[in-house]
Design an enzyme around this catalytic site. Structure first.
Site, mmCIF file in Angstrom:
data_model
loop_
_atom_site.group_PDB
_atom_site.id
_atom_site.type_symbol
_atom_site.label_atom_id
_atom_site.label_comp_id
_atom_site.label_asym_id
_atom_site.label_seq_id
_atom_site.Cartn_x
_atom_site.Cartn_y
_atom_site.Cartn_z
ATOM 1 N N GLN A 102 -86.838 -5.768 16.188
ATOM 2 C CA GLN A 102 -87.398 -4.302 15.878
ATOM 3 C C GLN A 102 -88.744 -3.956 16.327
ATOM 4 O OE1 GLN A 102 -86.583 -2.629 12.013
ATOM 5 N NE2 GLN A 102 -84.411 -2.995 12.205
ATOM 6 N N HIS A 293 -79.720 3.653 7.971
ATOM 7 C CA HIS A 293 -80.484 2.357 8.480
ATOM 8 C C HIS A 293 -81.171 2.870 9.664
ATOM 9 C CE1 HIS A 293 -78.898 -0.206 5.595
ATOM 10 N NE2 HIS A 293 -77.823 0.166 5.595
ATOM 11 N N ALA A 295 -82.275 5.875 10.868
ATOM 12 C CA ALA A 295 -82.983 6.919 10.534
ATOM 13 C C ALA A 295 -84.581 6.201 10.433
ATOM 14 C CB ALA A 295 -82.979 7.639 9.312
ATOM 15 N N ASP A 296 -84.804 5.201 9.817
ATOM 16 C CA ASP A 296 -86.178 4.469 9.776
ATOM 17 C C ASP A 296 -86.410 3.793 10.908
ATOM 18 O OD1 ASP A 296 -85.979 1.288 9.334
ATOM 19 O OD2 ASP A 296 -84.675 2.280 8.056
ATOM 20 N N HIS A 319 -87.955 3.702 3.348
ATOM 21 C CA HIS A 319 -88.307 2.857 4.183
ATOM 22 C C HIS A 319 -88.849 3.972 5.408
ATOM 23 C CE1 HIS A 319 -86.557 -0.852 3.008
ATOM 24 N NE2 HIS A 319 -87.106 -1.268 3.835
#
Length: 359
Positions: A102, A293, A295-296, A319
Site C-alpha cells: 500500500q 476497507h 474507502a481508506d 482510518h
C-alpha cells in the site's frame, strides 16, 4: 524545501499515518518528520512492518531516513528522485506484506518506468487486507483510475513466522483519472476463496458451507466459492498453519466489494465463514459501492487524481478520516465528507491532478 511535520497521534494514531505521509513525501519531494509515531498503539513506536514500508518507499526515491528502528517514536524522511526497476524487501516477521505494498504502490505510479517488487512477510494477517483482497478488489479498482498493477502470491505467510512471498508488477501512469462510485449497485455474482495451510481439509470446506447457507438464504444464488487446501509438500504452503476466507461481490458496473475473515485458534470454521458473509451482506444491504476497507485505501489515490472523485461507502472509519487529514495537510486536496463515523458516508475529493514528470 520546507519540512512537513505530521503528528502521528492524530485521529486513528496508527501505522497508516506513516505509510500515507511517507508516500506523499516521496511524491512531492517534501522532507518529512513524523513524531508521536503510533502513539495510540500498544506498544507505541515503529514495528518491523512499518520500518520495511518506509524503507521500500525510500528505495524508490533514494531517500535519507532517520529513526528507523523498532520502538522509535520519531522518523525523518528526505526524498530525492523517483526511480523504477526491481526491488526486494523482507519484513523479517509476519508483518503484513499488503501494508508495505500500500505504501509503495502510489509512488510507483509516478516512476519513470515499471516497478517490480518482491516482499516477504505475512500474506494473511489480522488488521490488514489479505493478499487476495489486493488481487481481486484493490488493483481492479485502481485500473478504473488508469493505474495498471498486479500482485502474485508465491507462498502464504501466517503469524508467527511469516515467510510468505508476493511479487508485484506496477506500471507508471501519466495522470490518474477520477472515479464516481455512487448509485445503487447490482450484484452479478459472488466469488470466494476459503484457504488453509497445514490443517485438516474439512476446515475450509466448513467455511464454504456456512457462507453458502447464509448467502443463499439472503437471496444470492450466483456463488462461485473455491477451496485452497495446502499441505507441506506444496510450494505455496506456509511455514505456520493458518486459514481464512475472502468474499468478493462483482458489481454490474465492473467494480467490486470485498469482505474477509482470518481463522483463529479456537474459532470454529463455520464462524469464520459466517463473519465474512455477514460483513459482505451488511455492506451490500447498505447499497455501498466501496467497502469500508477500500474507502481508506482510495483516499490517497483520489487526492492525487485529476478532477473530482466521489464514492459512497457502507461505514465511515477512523482510518478513512485519518487518511483524509494527512492528504489535506501534505497535498492541500479538498474533501467533503457527508456522514457520521461508523455510519454510511459519501466522500467527495477535488484531486490535485499530479502529473508524472517522466512520461
Amino acid at each position: 524545501m520546507e519540512e512537513i511535520s505530521i503528528d502521528g497521534s492524530m485521529l486513528e494514531g496508527g501505522g497508516q499515518i506513516l505509510r500515507t505521509s511517507t508516500a506523499l513525501s516521496a511524491l512531492t519531494g517534501k522532507p518529512l518528520k513524523v513524531f508521536n509515531v503510533r502513539a495510540k498503539r500498544s506498544p507505541p513506536g515503529l514495528r518491523m512492518q512499518h520500518i520495511t514500508a518506509i524503507r521500500s518507499v525510500a528505495a524508490l526515491v533514494d531517500a535519507e531516513t532517520e529513526g528507523l528502528k523498532v520502538g522509535s517514536k520519531e522518523i525523518k524522511f528526505i526524498p530525492r528522485t523517483i526511480k523504477g526497476g526491481s526491488f526486494s524487501f523482507d519484513i523479517g516477521t509476519a508483518g503484513s506484506v499488503t501494508l508495505v505494498l500500500q505504501a509503495l504502490t502510489p509512488v510507483s505510479a509516478y516512476a519513470p518506468k515499471k516497478v517490480f517488487v518482491e516482499i516477504k512477510g505475512g500474506t494473511n494477517n489480522q488488521w490488514a487486507p489479505p493478499i487476495e483482497y489486493m488481487q481481486h478488489v484493490f488493483f481492479p479498482t485502481l485500473k478504473h483510475m488508469g493505474f495498471d498493477g498486479s500482485v502474485s502470491l508465491i507462498r502464504r505467510g501466517f503469524y508467527p513466522k511469516g515467510g510468505g512471498i508476493v511479487r508485484a508488477s506496477l506500471n507508471p501512469v501519466k495522470i490518474l483519472n477520477p472515479i464516481n462510485l455512487t448509485g445503487k449497485p447490482k450484484v452479478l455474482r459472488i466469488w470466494g476463496l476459503a484457504y488453509s495451510c497445514r490443517l485438516p481439509s474439512h476446515i475450509p470446506q466448513r467455511m464454504v458451507k456456512s457462507v453458502e447457507e447464509f448467502l443463499r438464504k439472503k437471496g444470492f444464488t450466483e456463488l462461485n466459492l473455491e477451496i485452497e487446501d495446502l499441505q507441506p509438500q506444496h510450494g505455496k504452503c506456509s511455514i505456520d498453519p493458518g486459514c481464512g476466507i475472502i468474499l468478493v461481490a462483482e458489481l454490474e458496473n465492473g467494480f467490486r466489494i470485498g469482505a474477509d475473515c482470518l481463522g483463529e485458534l479456537g474459532k470454529p470454521a463455520e464462524k469464520v465463514g459466517l463473519e465474512a458473509a455477514s460483513s459482505l451482506y451488511e455492506q451490500l444491504v447498505r447499497e455501498a459501492m466501496v467497502d469500508f476497507h477500500l474507502a481508506d485505501q482510495l483516499i490517497i489515490w483520489i487526492s492525487l487524481a485529476e478532477g473530482v472523485s466521489t464514492f459512497y461507502t457502507a461505514k465511515l472509519t477512523l482510518h478513512t478520516l485519518t487518511s483524509i487529514e494527512v492528504c489535506k495537510q501534505i497535498l492541500g486536496a479538498k474533501f467533503k465528507v457527508e456522514g457520521e463515523l461508523g455510519k454510511p458516508a459519501t466522500i467527495t475529493c477535488e484531486g490535485i491532478g499530479l502529473k508524472n514528470k517522466f512520461l
